[in-house]
Motif scaffolding. Sequence first.
Motif, mmCIF file in Angstrom:
data_model
loop_
_atom_site.group_PDB
_atom_site.id
_atom_site.type_symbol
_atom_site.label_atom_id
_atom_site.label_comp_id
_atom_site.label_asym_id
_atom_site.label_seq_id
_atom_site.Cartn_x
_atom_site.Cartn_y
_atom_site.Cartn_z
ATOM 1 N N ASP A 85 0.836 -1.185 0.000
ATOM 2 C CA ASP A 85 0.000 0.000 0.000
ATOM 3 C C ASP A 85 0.879 1.246 0.000
ATOM 4 N N GLY A 86 0.312 2.361 -0.414
ATOM 5 C CA GLY A 86 1.033 3.619 -0.334
ATOM 6 C C GLY A 86 1.873 3.900 -1.554
ATOM 7 N N GLY A 87 2.838 4.815 -1.375
ATOM 8 C CA GLY A 87 3.612 5.310 -2.489
ATOM 9 C C GLY A 87 4.912 4.574 -2.727
ATOM 10 N N ASP A 88 5.848 5.258 -3.383
ATOM 11 C CA ASP A 88 7.136 4.667 -3.739
ATOM 12 C C ASP A 88 7.932 4.282 -2.498
ATOM 13 N N ARG A 89 8.840 3.326 -2.677
ATOM 14 C CA ARG A 89 9.770 2.926 -1.610
ATOM 15 C C ARG A 89 11.189 3.120 -2.120
ATOM 16 N N HIS A 90 12.017 3.804 -1.350
ATOM 17 C CA HIS A 90 13.381 4.110 -1.763
ATOM 18 C C HIS A 90 14.402 3.181 -1.129
ATOM 19 N N VAL A 91 13.968 2.325 -0.223
ATOM 20 C CA VAL A 91 14.788 1.240 0.314
ATOM 21 C C VAL A 91 13.989 -0.045 0.149
ATOM 22 N N PHE A 92 14.669 -1.173 0.165
ATOM 23 C CA PHE A 92 13.973 -2.440 -0.002
ATOM 24 C C PHE A 92 13.095 -2.710 1.220
ATOM 25 N N THR A 93 11.827 -2.956 0.951
ATOM 26 C CA THR A 93 10.794 -3.070 1.966
ATOM 27 C C THR A 93 10.128 -4.428 1.846
ATOM 28 N N PRO A 94 9.870 -5.116 2.976
ATOM 29 C CA PRO A 94 9.263 -6.444 2.891
ATOM 30 C C PRO A 94 7.830 -6.390 2.391
ATOM 31 N N ILE A 95 7.489 -7.323 1.507
ATOM 32 C CA ILE A 95 6.127 -7.462 1.002
ATOM 33 C C ILE A 95 5.379 -8.448 1.900
ATOM 34 N N PRO A 96 4.237 -8.070 2.426
ATOM 35 C CA PRO A 96 3.465 -9.034 3.230
ATOM 36 C C PRO A 96 3.150 -10.288 2.413
#
Length: 463
Positions: free
Chosen positions: A154-165
């Motif tokens: 959800d939400g906008g762009d991610r600039h660091v690697f973020t875990p996907i549920p």
Amino acid sequence: MVLLAGQDLNEWCLHDAVYVAACASHRCAVSPSFRLNAENACGGSLSDVTFVVSKASSHNNLLGHRKAYIHSATSLVLGKLPTMPLLACGSNAHGQLGINSTTDVHTPTQCEIALPAFTHPISISGGANHTIIITSSRELFAAGHNESGQLGLDGGDRHVFTPIPWSRDERGVPVLAACGWDHTVVLNAEGRVWGFGNNVYGQLGLGPDVAKTHEAVEIPLPEGSGEIVRIACGMRFTVFLDEAGKVYACGANKAGELLPLRAEAELDVVFNVRPLVLPPCRDVACGQYHVVFAEEDRGILSQGRNRHGQLGPADGLLSGDSAEEGSTSRRRSSRFCRFDEDRAKDCSELFSGWNFSGYVSQSKRLILWGRNNFGQLGIGTIDDNQPPTQSPIEDVMQIACGAEHTVALTANGQCFIWGWNEHGNCGLGHTTDVHTPTEIPYSGGNVRIVGCGYGHTLLYTDG
């Protein structure tokens, strides 16, 4: 330093903790500017400590609080975090490199991914402005543009690697990801497929009523299909290969990339996954508007747009070679090309960029053909519309393609790159196109895994 379970940690302040990553055996809290002050515990300041691991049943208030107490830990080990040695370069307008900025970089740069070094990627893929990684602990991470939900977040762009549920109970164990312009498809160990992102062109196979999804949704396959073993994405379409060699597809079909459909209609957009009328196949690769198949017995078959010879040699064209794209009959606008059986037997793996194609031979050499205006074929010239040509690189163990550039990893750990380089995606410190395979300069061990987005490159090293 080791702190035993039950020791009061109220004096350990966690500054700027940004994320808690959980797996079966441990939990980690890490941050780019992470600090732990331990004056009462050790009589000094550990301002450079960046790693916390606890075998705790709960992280309690570890995230979002400046003080924490770990009640159920068997031990707490403090030390510098050996960050996963994942490097990236190239286009970064939406943070797809995961380096916590939106500025292009022209040399391999350490990504920000909150995982220790003993975890490594098993799948790296990217689209126009996003990147998806599956790790050896079978977690998914994403960075980059998220306007259509292509990150699965959800939400906008991610600039660091973020875990996907990702619930394994519901979605199974992820093993492979593939990306189009702004959609993502994930294959699990049971041969089921999940998708998220843009579906305006039917590229997720979710029907005409779903324009996009930020949450992974299982893609319904035709009745009678077997377990899927291979997935590949074009710009706005997706192709699936099952265990019996049957091929299925969905998405944009304006250039005839998804023909022949096992149906009466010749559609510009295929909103639901349909079988293709093809001989049994063992591999598939997708370009921008074309597809290449390795048939089980007959040869290499390609179909779709052929403006740059990306389907193969002219003497292999089977049909539609005189039709213009945009003609009334979409079936006639597609060109088909079949290589001879010797080439098919020599093919161990297919690959494709937007407007060029190729395969890794049984002897681990590269054979490429198609567009070459940026040096995509790595033959030292920019003469376009090239027939199948052998690359000088030997012992190729892995290959990945962006839109118009290629990276190849050899058995001795050398990493070569060539092609379009407008954003520094070749990682050589400049933005001049690269016409011959050139080794990427880097330090800190050998490259083990490579991956590409359309205009960016990722390298995982062993040190």
